[in-house]
Design an enzyme around this catalytic site. Structure first.
Site, PDB file in Angstrom:
ATOM      1  CG  ASP A   8      -1.729  -1.172   1.058  1.00 58.91           C
ATOM      2  OD1 ASP A   8      -1.893  -1.903   0.293  1.00 58.91           O
ATOM      3  OD2 ASP A   8      -2.681  -1.180   2.011  1.00 58.91           O
ATOM      4  CE  LYS A  86      -3.963  -4.197   1.097  1.00 57.49           C
ATOM      5  NZ  LYS A  86      -4.685  -3.095   1.891  1.00 57.49           N
ATOM      6  CB  CYS A 127      -2.373  -2.891   5.152  1.00 58.15           C
ATOM      7  SG  CYS A 127      -4.198  -2.690   5.068  1.00 58.15           S
TER       8      CYS A 127
END
Ligand code: VGL
Ligand code: ZN
Length: 181
Positions: A8, A86, A127
Protein backbone atom coordinates in the site's frame (compact mmCIF):
# COMPACT_ATOMS: atom_id res chain seq x y z
CA UNK A 1 13.19 -17.57 -4.58
CA UNK A 2 12.72 -14.29 -2.76
CA UNK A 3 9.97 -11.72 -3.21
CA UNK A 4 9.76 -8.14 -2.00
CA UNK A 5 6.16 -7.36 -1.08
CA UNK A 6 5.43 -3.62 -0.99
CA UNK A 7 2.23 -2.97 0.93
CA UNK A 8 0.00 0.00 0.00
CA UNK A 9 2.63 2.61 -0.90
CA UNK A 10 -0.17 4.84 -2.15
CA UNK A 11 -0.70 8.59 -2.11
CA UNK A 12 -3.50 8.48 0.44
CA UNK A 13 -1.16 6.91 3.02
CA UNK A 14 1.58 9.46 2.34
CA UNK A 15 1.78 13.00 3.77
CA UNK A 16 -0.33 14.51 0.95
CA UNK A 17 -3.10 11.94 1.45
CA UNK A 18 -6.21 11.61 3.57
CA UNK A 19 -4.96 8.87 5.95
CA UNK A 20 -1.28 9.73 6.11
CA UNK A 21 1.70 8.04 7.64
CA UNK A 22 3.59 11.23 8.62
CA UNK A 23 6.86 9.85 7.21
CA UNK A 24 5.33 7.58 4.58
CA UNK A 25 7.19 9.22 1.72
CA UNK A 26 10.59 8.75 3.40
CA UNK A 27 10.60 4.99 2.81
CA UNK A 28 10.21 5.39 -0.98
CA UNK A 29 13.95 5.81 -1.79
CA UNK A 30 14.79 2.91 0.52
CA UNK A 31 12.32 0.65 -1.29
CA UNK A 32 13.58 1.78 -4.70
CA UNK A 33 17.08 0.65 -3.68
CA UNK A 34 15.80 -2.69 -2.40
CA UNK A 35 13.88 -3.66 -5.53
CA UNK A 36 16.86 -4.89 -7.56
CA UNK A 37 17.76 -7.47 -4.90
CA UNK A 38 14.74 -9.75 -5.37
CA UNK A 39 13.55 -12.40 -7.82
CA UNK A 40 10.08 -10.82 -7.83
CA UNK A 41 8.82 -7.41 -6.75
CA UNK A 42 5.17 -7.52 -5.73
CA UNK A 43 2.89 -4.79 -4.42
CA UNK A 44 -0.54 -4.50 -2.91
CA UNK A 45 -2.97 -1.66 -3.35
CA UNK A 46 -5.82 -0.73 -1.07
CA UNK A 47 -8.51 -0.47 -3.77
CA UNK A 48 -11.87 0.55 -2.37
CA UNK A 49 -15.22 1.18 -4.01
CA UNK A 50 -16.82 4.56 -3.28
CA UNK A 51 -19.23 2.97 -0.78
CA UNK A 52 -17.93 0.51 1.75
CA UNK A 53 -18.44 -0.22 5.45
CA UNK A 54 -14.66 0.33 5.73
CA UNK A 55 -15.37 4.09 5.46
CA UNK A 56 -17.35 4.01 8.70
CA UNK A 57 -14.00 3.41 10.40
CA UNK A 58 -11.75 5.49 8.16
CA UNK A 59 -11.98 8.64 6.07
CA UNK A 60 -12.62 7.66 2.45
CA UNK A 61 -9.23 6.73 0.96
CA UNK A 62 -7.68 4.75 -1.89
CA UNK A 63 -10.83 4.83 -3.98
CA UNK A 64 -10.41 2.82 -7.18
CA UNK A 65 -8.97 4.80 -10.11
CA UNK A 66 -8.31 7.98 -8.13
CA UNK A 67 -5.01 9.79 -7.54
CA UNK A 68 -5.15 8.82 -3.87
CA UNK A 69 -4.99 5.16 -4.87
CA UNK A 70 -1.96 5.60 -7.14
CA UNK A 71 1.49 4.60 -6.00
CA UNK A 72 3.63 7.39 -4.59
CA UNK A 73 4.95 9.13 -7.73
CA UNK A 74 8.61 8.57 -6.78
CA UNK A 75 8.22 4.81 -6.38
CA UNK A 76 9.88 2.91 -9.26
CA UNK A 77 6.60 1.18 -9.96
CA UNK A 78 7.76 0.01 -13.42
CA UNK A 79 9.83 -2.57 -11.54
CA UNK A 80 6.77 -4.15 -9.94
CA UNK A 81 5.94 -7.56 -11.42
CA UNK A 82 2.38 -7.78 -10.12
CA UNK A 83 -0.09 -5.61 -8.19
CA UNK A 84 -2.57 -7.30 -5.85
CA UNK A 85 -5.81 -5.36 -5.29
CA UNK A 86 -7.57 -5.70 -1.94
CA UNK A 87 -10.41 -4.09 -0.02
CA UNK A 88 -12.39 -4.21 -3.24
CA UNK A 89 -15.66 -5.28 -1.64
CA UNK A 90 -18.05 -3.26 0.50
CA UNK A 91 -17.16 -4.83 3.84
CA UNK A 92 -14.44 -3.76 6.27
CA UNK A 93 -12.01 -6.14 4.62
CA UNK A 94 -8.76 -6.19 2.72
CA UNK A 95 -6.27 -5.26 5.42
CA UNK A 96 -4.09 -8.15 4.26
CA UNK A 97 -2.59 -8.49 0.78
CA UNK A 98 -3.69 -12.13 1.02
CA UNK A 99 -7.28 -10.88 0.63
CA UNK A 100 -6.56 -9.64 -2.89
CA UNK A 101 -9.42 -10.32 -5.26
CA UNK A 102 -7.74 -9.92 -8.67
CA UNK A 103 -5.23 -12.74 -8.06
CA UNK A 104 -4.64 -15.17 -5.21
CA UNK A 105 -1.37 -14.22 -3.52
CA UNK A 106 -0.62 -17.69 -2.10
CA UNK A 107 -1.08 -19.27 -5.53
CA UNK A 108 1.10 -16.60 -7.13
CA UNK A 109 3.91 -17.16 -4.62
CA UNK A 110 3.71 -20.94 -4.89
CA UNK A 111 3.60 -20.99 -8.67
CA UNK A 112 6.67 -18.74 -8.78
CA UNK A 113 8.56 -20.97 -6.31
CA UNK A 114 8.86 -18.13 -3.80
CA UNK A 115 9.62 -19.37 -0.28
CA UNK A 116 10.87 -16.14 1.32
CA UNK A 117 8.79 -12.98 1.51
CA UNK A 118 10.25 -9.62 2.54
CA UNK A 119 7.53 -7.17 3.57
CA UNK A 120 7.75 -3.37 3.54
CA UNK A 121 5.39 -0.42 3.00
CA UNK A 122 2.37 1.18 4.68
CA UNK A 123 0.93 1.11 7.21
CA UNK A 124 2.70 -0.70 10.02
CA UNK A 125 -0.24 -0.99 12.42
CA UNK A 126 -2.81 -2.27 9.92
CA UNK A 127 -2.10 -3.62 6.47
CA UNK A 128 1.61 -4.38 6.96
CA UNK A 129 0.89 -6.23 10.21
CA UNK A 130 -2.05 -8.20 8.78
CA UNK A 131 -0.10 -9.10 5.65
CA UNK A 132 2.84 -10.32 7.74
CA UNK A 133 0.53 -12.45 9.89
CA UNK A 134 -0.92 -14.09 6.77
CA UNK A 135 2.48 -14.59 5.17
CA UNK A 136 3.52 -16.54 8.27
CA UNK A 137 0.22 -18.41 8.45
CA UNK A 138 0.72 -19.60 4.91
CA UNK A 139 4.13 -21.02 5.74
CA UNK A 140 6.48 -18.57 4.04
CA UNK A 141 9.73 -17.49 5.65
CA UNK A 142 8.84 -13.90 6.48
CA UNK A 143 11.09 -10.89 6.89
CA UNK A 144 10.00 -7.37 7.79
CA UNK A 145 12.30 -4.57 6.63
CA UNK A 146 11.66 -2.17 9.49
CA UNK A 147 13.22 0.96 8.00
CA UNK A 148 11.08 0.43 4.90
CA UNK A 149 7.84 0.44 6.91
CA UNK A 150 6.03 3.47 8.32
CA UNK A 151 2.91 3.94 10.40
CA UNK A 152 0.07 6.39 10.91
CA UNK A 153 0.80 6.63 14.66
CA UNK A 154 -2.68 7.11 16.14
CA UNK A 155 -0.69 6.48 19.34
CA UNK A 156 3.04 6.74 19.72
CA UNK A 157 3.41 3.15 20.90
CA UNK A 158 1.36 1.57 18.09
CA UNK A 159 4.21 1.05 15.62
CA UNK A 160 6.68 -0.56 18.06
CA UNK A 161 3.77 -2.70 19.33
CA UNK A 162 2.99 -3.81 15.76
CA UNK A 163 6.61 -4.81 15.14
CA UNK A 164 6.61 -6.72 18.43
CA UNK A 165 3.48 -8.65 17.39
CA UNK A 166 5.01 -9.53 14.03
CA UNK A 167 8.19 -10.74 15.70
CA UNK A 168 6.31 -12.81 18.26
CA UNK A 169 4.37 -14.43 15.43
CA UNK A 170 7.64 -15.55 13.83
CA UNK A 171 8.66 -12.76 11.47
CA UNK A 172 12.35 -11.88 11.24
CA UNK A 173 12.91 -8.15 11.70
CA UNK A 174 15.75 -6.76 9.60
CA UNK A 175 16.76 -3.40 8.13
CA UNK A 176 17.54 -2.48 4.53
CA UNK A 177 21.27 -2.52 5.37
CA UNK A 178 21.05 -6.29 5.90
CA UNK A 179 20.06 -6.61 2.23
CA UNK A 180 21.97 -3.78 0.59
CA UNK A 181 25.36 -4.24 2.30
C1 VGL B 1 -4.86 0.64 5.74
C2 VGL B 1 -6.34 1.60 7.19
C3 VGL B 1 -7.34 1.51 6.26
C4 VGL B 1 -3.46 0.19 5.47
C5 VGL B 1 -5.85 0.52 4.80
O1 VGL B 1 -3.02 0.18 4.30
O2 VGL B 1 -2.76 -0.15 6.43
N1 VGL B 1 -5.11 1.17 6.93
N2 VGL B 1 -7.08 0.96 5.06
ZN1 ZN C 1 -8.45 0.96 3.40
Amino acid sequence: MKALLIVDLQNDFCPSGVLPAPKGDQIVPVINRLMDHFDKVLASKDWHPIQTVHFKKWPPHCIQNTVGAEFHPDLDSFKIDFVFLKGTGNKDDGYSAFEATNQNLVEYLQSNAIDEVYVCGLVAEYCVKQTVMDTLKNGFKTYVITDAVEGIYQNEEDVPAAFKKMKEAGAILITSKDILI
